[in-house]
Design a protein around this motif. Sequence first.
Motif, PDB file in Angstrom:
ATOM      1  N   UNK A 138      20.916 -12.887  -6.869  1.00 21.59           N
ATOM      2  CA  UNK A 138      22.050 -12.447  -6.072  1.00 21.59           C
ATOM      3  C   UNK A 138      22.327 -10.959  -6.128  1.00 21.59           C
ATOM      4  N   UNK A 139      21.425 -10.172  -6.745  1.00 23.27           N
ATOM      5  CA  UNK A 139      21.619  -8.719  -6.814  1.00 23.27           C
ATOM      6  C   UNK A 139      21.469  -8.107  -5.427  1.00 23.27           C
ATOM      7  N   UNK A 140      22.420  -7.282  -5.045  1.00 22.85           N
ATOM      8  CA  UNK A 140      22.359  -6.624  -3.721  1.00 22.85           C
ATOM      9  C   UNK A 140      21.341  -5.490  -3.773  1.00 22.85           C
ATOM     10  N   UNK A 141      20.344  -5.500  -2.881  1.00 23.29           N
ATOM     11  CA  UNK A 141      19.307  -4.467  -2.936  1.00 23.29           C
ATOM     12  C   UNK A 141      19.697  -3.201  -2.183  1.00 23.29           C
ATOM     13  N   UNK A 142      19.062  -2.109  -2.569  1.00 27.13           N
ATOM     14  CA  UNK A 142      19.117  -0.864  -1.804  1.00 27.13           C
ATOM     15  C   UNK A 142      17.876  -0.818  -0.911  1.00 27.13           C
ATOM     16  N   UNK A 143      18.059  -0.593   0.378  1.00 23.50           N
ATOM     17  CA  UNK A 143      16.970  -0.621   1.345  1.00 23.50           C
ATOM     18  C   UNK A 143      16.562   0.803   1.713  1.00 23.50           C
ATOM     19  N   UNK A 144      15.270   1.081   1.611  1.00 26.95           N
ATOM     20  CA  UNK A 144      14.729   2.410   1.938  1.00 26.95           C
ATOM     21  C   UNK A 144      13.629   2.224   2.978  1.00 26.95           C
ATOM     22  N   UNK A 145      13.718   2.992   4.075  1.00 34.96           N
ATOM     23  CA  UNK A 145      12.720   2.938   5.153  1.00 34.96           C
ATOM     24  C   UNK A 145      12.081   4.314   5.267  1.00 34.96           C
ATOM     25  N   UNK A 146      10.757   4.351   5.119  1.00 39.14           N
ATOM     26  CA  UNK A 146      10.005   5.604   5.204  1.00 39.14           C
ATOM     27  C   UNK A 146       9.009   5.502   6.355  1.00 39.14           C
ATOM     28  N   UNK A 182      18.176  -2.522  -7.954  1.00 41.77           N
ATOM     29  CA  UNK A 182      17.187  -3.244  -7.176  1.00 41.77           C
ATOM     30  C   UNK A 182      16.908  -2.467  -5.894  1.00 41.77           C
ATOM     31  N   UNK A 183      15.626  -2.165  -5.616  1.00 42.59           N
ATOM     32  CA  UNK A 183      15.227  -1.349  -4.465  1.00 42.59           C
ATOM     33  C   UNK A 183      14.154  -2.099  -3.676  1.00 42.59           C
ATOM     34  N   UNK A 184      14.356  -2.195  -2.362  1.00 45.12           N
ATOM     35  CA  UNK A 184      13.336  -2.704  -1.447  1.00 45.12           C
ATOM     36  C   UNK A 184      12.868  -1.541  -0.575  1.00 45.12           C
ATOM     37  N   UNK A 192       0.628  -0.001   9.895  1.00 43.01           N
ATOM     38  CA  UNK A 192       0.892  -1.047   8.906  1.00 43.01           C
ATOM     39  C   UNK A 192       2.282  -0.851   8.295  1.00 43.01           C
ATOM     40  N   UNK A 193       2.819  -1.942   7.769  1.00 44.88           N
ATOM     41  CA  UNK A 193       4.112  -1.904   7.080  1.00 44.88           C
ATOM     42  C   UNK A 193       3.882  -2.318   5.635  1.00 44.88           C
ATOM     43  N   UNK A 194       4.213  -1.450   4.716  1.00 47.76           N
ATOM     44  CA  UNK A 194       4.043  -1.712   3.287  1.00 47.76           C
ATOM     45  C   UNK A 194       5.405  -2.070   2.694  1.00 47.76           C
ATOM     46  N   UNK A 195       5.494  -3.278   2.165  1.00 48.38           N
ATOM     47  CA  UNK A 195       6.733  -3.792   1.584  1.00 48.38           C
ATOM     48  C   UNK A 195       6.571  -3.835   0.070  1.00 48.38           C
ATOM     49  N   UNK A 196       7.442  -3.091  -0.632  1.00 42.63           N
ATOM     50  CA  UNK A 196       7.398  -3.033  -2.083  1.00 42.63           C
ATOM     51  C   UNK A 196       8.790  -3.284  -2.654  1.00 42.63           C
ATOM     52  N   UNK A 197       8.813  -3.869  -3.855  1.00 37.56           N
ATOM     53  CA  UNK A 197      10.065  -4.210  -4.527  1.00 37.56           C
ATOM     54  C   UNK A 197      10.060  -3.562  -5.902  1.00 37.56           C
ATOM     55  N   UNK A 198      11.149  -2.855  -6.228  1.00 32.76           N
ATOM     56  CA  UNK A 198      11.233  -2.117  -7.484  1.00 32.76           C
ATOM     57  C   UNK A 198      12.532  -2.439  -8.222  1.00 32.76           C
ATOM     58  N   UNK A 199      12.441  -2.301  -9.539  1.00 32.93           N
ATOM     59  CA  UNK A 199      13.635  -2.340 -10.381  1.00 32.93           C
ATOM     60  C   UNK A 199      13.957  -0.919 -10.808  1.00 32.93           C
ATOM     61  N   UNK A 216       7.805  -1.488 -10.561  1.00 32.47           N
ATOM     62  CA  UNK A 216       7.497  -2.514  -9.566  1.00 32.47           C
ATOM     63  C   UNK A 216       7.611  -3.904 -10.180  1.00 32.47           C
ATOM     64  N   UNK A 217       8.326  -4.787  -9.467  1.00 29.64           N
ATOM     65  CA  UNK A 217       8.547  -6.142  -9.971  1.00 29.64           C
ATOM     66  C   UNK A 217       7.998  -7.209  -9.010  1.00 29.64           C
ATOM     67  N   UNK A 218       7.594  -6.806  -7.799  1.00 29.38           N
ATOM     68  CA  UNK A 218       7.070  -7.764  -6.839  1.00 29.38           C
ATOM     69  C   UNK A 218       8.191  -8.444  -6.060  1.00 29.38           C
TER      70      UNK A 218
END
Length: 306
Positions: A138-146, A182-184, A192-199, A216-218
């Motif tokens: 339930x952690x609210x993520x921070x969304x980053x678009x590059x 939490x970062x997405x 291509x779109x690269x999707x990564x998940x970080x702590x 990186x946590x996947x």
Amino acid sequence: MDALDRVVKPKTKRTKRFLEKREPKLSENIKNAMLIKGGNANSMVTQVLKDVYALKKPYGVLYKKKNITRPFEDQTSLEFFSKKSDCSLFMFGSHNKKRPNNLVIGRMYDYHVLDMIELGIEKFVSLKDIKNSKCPEGTKPMLIFAGDDFDVTEDYRKLKSLLIDFFRGPTVTNIRLAGLEYVLHFTALNGKIYFRSYKLLLKKSGCRTPRIELEEIGPSLDLVLRRTHLTSDDLYKLSMKMPKALKPKKKKNVSHDTFGTTYGRIHMQKQDLSKLQTRKMKGLKKQPAERITENQDKKSKRIKKN
């Protein structure tokens, strides 16, 4: 008539509470997502749906049984599941020879498909394959678009809007520094779109501002854009329409600049500055000759009026 539309009057209190939760509200509930597995989904697509469900908890519904449907040809089954589970977002996974490792992400409006985008999975690393500590449920993520494509290309702009809707989570009023963990990260590069998940880790820096490190946590996904089903501009504006009760009332003679500073305009009657009481100083004191001329001017004005 659909079986879900037949309930007109609730017979029990439980049914009444259930229907009240689904009634239209001024401030809508948090958007839930349903994750549906196609009739021929392979192990990779199934694991992707499980990992996305782990990111969406507790605002998600995972259907474990296979459902033979094709979202771009027939959308009735998606609309049925949306009404049944009260979900306005969906992710559908399938696999076939023509479109291997396929994901369809979309959103609903009034239990009808608003728009959806098809993505192909080229590379996938699961949550369980990366042995790091995970973020709490339930952690609210921070969304980053590059990437420039998210601002230039129409399909990528719609995809960005879809991803924000899908992963944004609940709306919060206050932010705690320790809660930003939490970062997405989404990167658009070379088609291509690269999707990564970080702590996010806060380390000691010797000053008040902590040093930030990303671990990186996947899950990790390399995606490619395939088919799109975009709504018309009129329907999109209708879905974004704000109720009148939520619109802020316009205040008269009040304006704001770009920095948020409030400016007010006050309307006053015209003031006679000659009668304004000022500080008495010898230098400003009137001479006898000036007083005589003022009295003469007042007498002449009275005579003219008469």
